[in-house]
Design a protein around this motif. Structure first.
Motif, PDB file in Angstrom:
ATOM      1  N   HIS A  15     -12.682  -2.380  -3.811  1.00 48.90           N
ATOM      2  CA  HIS A  15     -11.846  -2.667  -2.791  1.00 48.90           C
ATOM      3  C   HIS A  15     -10.460  -3.120  -3.378  1.00 48.90           C
ATOM      4  O   HIS A  15     -10.582  -4.500  -4.209  1.00 48.90           O
ATOM      5  CB  HIS A  15     -12.441  -3.745  -1.761  1.00 48.90           C
ATOM      6  CG  HIS A  15     -13.571  -3.039  -1.159  1.00 48.90           C
ATOM      7  ND1 HIS A  15     -13.578  -2.743   0.324  1.00 48.90           N
ATOM      8  CD2 HIS A  15     -15.004  -2.839  -1.735  1.00 48.90           C
ATOM      9  CE1 HIS A  15     -14.931  -2.267   0.539  1.00 48.90           C
ATOM     10  NE2 HIS A  15     -15.658  -2.160  -0.440  1.00 48.90           N
ATOM     11  N   VAL A  16      -9.360  -3.001  -3.179  1.00 49.09           N
ATOM     12  CA  VAL A  16      -8.119  -3.611  -3.244  1.00 49.09           C
ATOM     13  C   VAL A  16      -7.540  -4.572  -1.995  1.00 49.09           C
ATOM     14  O   VAL A  16      -7.393  -4.005  -1.014  1.00 49.09           O
ATOM     15  CB  VAL A  16      -7.049  -2.578  -3.628  1.00 49.09           C
ATOM     16  CG1 VAL A  16      -5.901  -3.263  -3.869  1.00 49.09           C
ATOM     17  CG2 VAL A  16      -7.596  -1.984  -4.942  1.00 49.09           C
ATOM     18  N   GLY A  46      -6.555  -9.362   3.270  1.00 53.49           N
ATOM     19  CA  GLY A  46      -7.093  -7.856   3.828  1.00 53.49           C
ATOM     20  C   GLY A  46      -6.926  -7.051   2.999  1.00 53.49           C
ATOM     21  O   GLY A  46      -6.413  -7.014   1.806  1.00 53.49           O
ATOM     22  N   HIS A  47      -7.232  -5.787   3.126  1.00 52.65           N
ATOM     23  CA  HIS A  47      -7.249  -4.730   2.359  1.00 52.65           C
ATOM     24  C   HIS A  47      -5.694  -4.056   2.462  1.00 52.65           C
ATOM     25  O   HIS A  47      -5.167  -3.836   3.262  1.00 52.65           O
ATOM     26  CB  HIS A  47      -8.248  -3.494   2.772  1.00 52.65           C
ATOM     27  CG  HIS A  47      -9.571  -3.953   2.645  1.00 52.65           C
ATOM     28  ND1 HIS A  47     -10.339  -4.865   3.399  1.00 52.65           N
ATOM     29  CD2 HIS A  47     -10.471  -3.718   1.634  1.00 52.65           C
ATOM     30  CE1 HIS A  47     -11.553  -4.928   2.973  1.00 52.65           C
ATOM     31  NE2 HIS A  47     -11.668  -4.339   1.650  1.00 52.65           N
ATOM     32  N   LEU A  48      -5.612  -3.350   1.164  1.00 56.16           N
ATOM     33  CA  LEU A  48      -4.363  -2.582   1.217  1.00 56.16           C
ATOM     34  C   LEU A  48      -4.515  -1.292   1.701  1.00 56.16           C
ATOM     35  O   LEU A  48      -5.581  -0.766   1.639  1.00 56.16           O
ATOM     36  CB  LEU A  48      -4.237  -2.296  -0.772  1.00 56.16           C
ATOM     37  CG  LEU A  48      -3.001  -1.423  -0.816  1.00 56.16           C
ATOM     38  CD1 LEU A  48      -1.526  -2.298  -0.534  1.00 56.16           C
ATOM     39  CD2 LEU A  48      -3.282  -1.082  -2.561  1.00 56.16           C
ATOM     40  N   ALA A  55       3.054  -5.894  -1.923  1.00 50.99           N
ATOM     41  CA  ALA A  55       3.652  -6.965  -1.139  1.00 50.99           C
ATOM     42  C   ALA A  55       3.989  -6.734   0.426  1.00 50.99           C
ATOM     43  O   ALA A  55       3.820  -7.673   0.918  1.00 50.99           O
ATOM     44  CB  ALA A  55       5.413  -6.962  -1.840  1.00 50.99           C
ATOM     45  N   THR A  56       3.914  -5.457   0.775  1.00 50.48           N
ATOM     46  CA  THR A  56       4.220  -5.218   2.027  1.00 50.48           C
ATOM     47  C   THR A  56       2.668  -5.637   2.702  1.00 50.48           C
ATOM     48  O   THR A  56       2.469  -6.046   3.923  1.00 50.48           O
ATOM     49  CB  THR A  56       4.639  -3.623   2.298  1.00 50.48           C
ATOM     50  OG1 THR A  56       5.699  -3.297   2.005  1.00 50.48           O
ATOM     51  CG2 THR A  56       4.318  -3.364   3.830  1.00 50.48           C
ATOM     52  N   ALA A  57       1.615  -5.101   2.186  1.00 50.65           N
ATOM     53  CA  ALA A  57       0.321  -5.496   2.539  1.00 50.65           C
ATOM     54  C   ALA A  57       0.258  -7.087   2.862  1.00 50.65           C
ATOM     55  O   ALA A  57      -0.350  -7.346   3.924  1.00 50.65           O
ATOM     56  CB  ALA A  57      -0.860  -5.114   1.661  1.00 50.65           C
ATOM     57  N   ALA A  58       0.795  -7.851   1.813  1.00 53.97           N
ATOM     58  CA  ALA A  58       0.529  -9.303   2.053  1.00 53.97           C
ATOM     59  C   ALA A  58       1.073  -9.815   3.182  1.00 53.97           C
ATOM     60  O   ALA A  58       0.532 -10.669   3.818  1.00 53.97           O
ATOM     61  CB  ALA A  58       0.861  -9.963   0.647  1.00 53.97           C
ATOM     62  N   VAL A  59       2.558  -9.370   3.359  1.00 57.05           N
ATOM     63  CA  VAL A  59       3.092  -9.962   4.325  1.00 57.05           C
ATOM     64  C   VAL A  59       2.485  -9.464   5.739  1.00 57.05           C
ATOM     65  O   VAL A  59       2.457 -10.119   6.760  1.00 57.05           O
ATOM     66  CB  VAL A  59       4.501  -9.463   4.393  1.00 57.05           C
ATOM     67  CG1 VAL A  59       5.508  -9.728   5.517  1.00 57.05           C
ATOM     68  CG2 VAL A  59       5.385 -10.109   2.868  1.00 57.05           C
ATOM     69  N   GLU A  64      -0.453 -10.279  10.826  1.00 57.39           N
ATOM     70  CA  GLU A  64      -1.599  -9.813  11.917  1.00 57.39           C
ATOM     71  C   GLU A  64      -2.586 -10.952  12.034  1.00 57.39           C
ATOM     72  O   GLU A  64      -3.159 -11.075  12.940  1.00 57.39           O
ATOM     73  CB  GLU A  64      -2.154  -8.727  11.323  1.00 57.39           C
ATOM     74  CG  GLU A  64      -1.140  -7.444  11.052  1.00 57.39           C
ATOM     75  CD  GLU A  64      -1.854  -6.166  10.603  1.00 57.39           C
ATOM     76  OE1 GLU A  64      -1.324  -5.387  10.834  1.00 57.39           O
ATOM     77  OE2 GLU A  64      -2.993  -6.216  10.055  1.00 57.39           O
ATOM     78  N   GLU A  65      -3.120 -11.800  10.880  1.00 58.39           N
ATOM     79  CA  GLU A  65      -4.047 -12.609  10.960  1.00 58.39           C
ATOM     80  C   GLU A  65      -3.699 -14.141  11.438  1.00 58.39           C
ATOM     81  O   GLU A  65      -4.577 -14.902  11.935  1.00 58.39           O
ATOM     82  CB  GLU A  65      -4.677 -12.986   9.789  1.00 58.39           C
ATOM     83  CG  GLU A  65      -5.569 -11.664   9.075  1.00 58.39           C
ATOM     84  CD  GLU A  65      -6.649 -11.536   7.955  1.00 58.39           C
ATOM     85  OE1 GLU A  65      -6.379 -12.943   7.362  1.00 58.39           O
ATOM     86  OE2 GLU A  65      -7.245 -10.847   7.868  1.00 58.39           O
TER      87      GLU A  65
END
Length: 163
Positions: A15-16, A46-48, A55-59, A64-65
């Motif tokens: 899981h990434v 969360g998950h990529l 970077a986009t996933a982290a933001v 969202e959370e």
């Protein structure tokens, strides 16, 4: 005659995930969430998603959370772990981020009860309520000054800008 059908390879895929350490003075942005019927605490994480940069996933996950828009400042570290929740391997990219703005009316992801700000001592006192040992590991790395340039990250994906 040999069968020309290729044999599918069995490739292990971890899981990434991504997470953000967001500090405000001595407090850190955390999420309280329901996971498998229990209350747990984590950084926004969360998950990529497919075709998404780290970077986009982290933001995205932080927004969202928690309802917080953040600006990434550094990569804290890359951590490998075997989850006690599902038993699978996890590779987690932990980022340091600065809070930019908050939308208190934003609906949070399913399972997220609330976002809250806690000190490192308050987080450590949660003990086994922490979602994983990576929570304190990444906070302690940040507190120790572990910061790497975001220039280490490269994405060759075509993606929509977020948010």
């Amino acid at each position: 005659m040999a069968d020309p059908t290729p044999i599918p390879l069995q490739v292990w895929c971890p899981h990434v995930t991504v997470a953000c350490v967001v500090a405000d003075g001595d407090r850190f942005l955390m999420v309280e969430e329901e996971v498998n019927g229990r209350l747990a605490y984590n950084q926004p994480a969360g998950h990529l998603d497919d075709r998404e940069s780290l970077a986009t996933a982290a933001v995205r996950e932080t927004l969202e959370e928690t309802g917080w828009t953040v600006s990434l400042e550094h990569l804290i570290g890359i951590h490998q772990w075997r989850s006690t929740e599902h038993g699978d391997g996890v590779v987690r990219f932990s980022f340091a981020a600065r809070a930019v703005s908050h939308d208190a009316t934003r609906r949070l992801d399913d399972g997220i009860r609330r976002a809250l700000w806690l000190t490192r001592d308050e987080i450590a006192a949660l003990g086994d309520k922490l979602r994983s040992p990576l929570v304190l590991l990444s906070i302690d790395a940040w507190l120790a000054g572990q910061r790497h340039s975001l220039d280490l990250l490269h994405s060759l994906l075509v993606e929509d800008s977020y948010p």
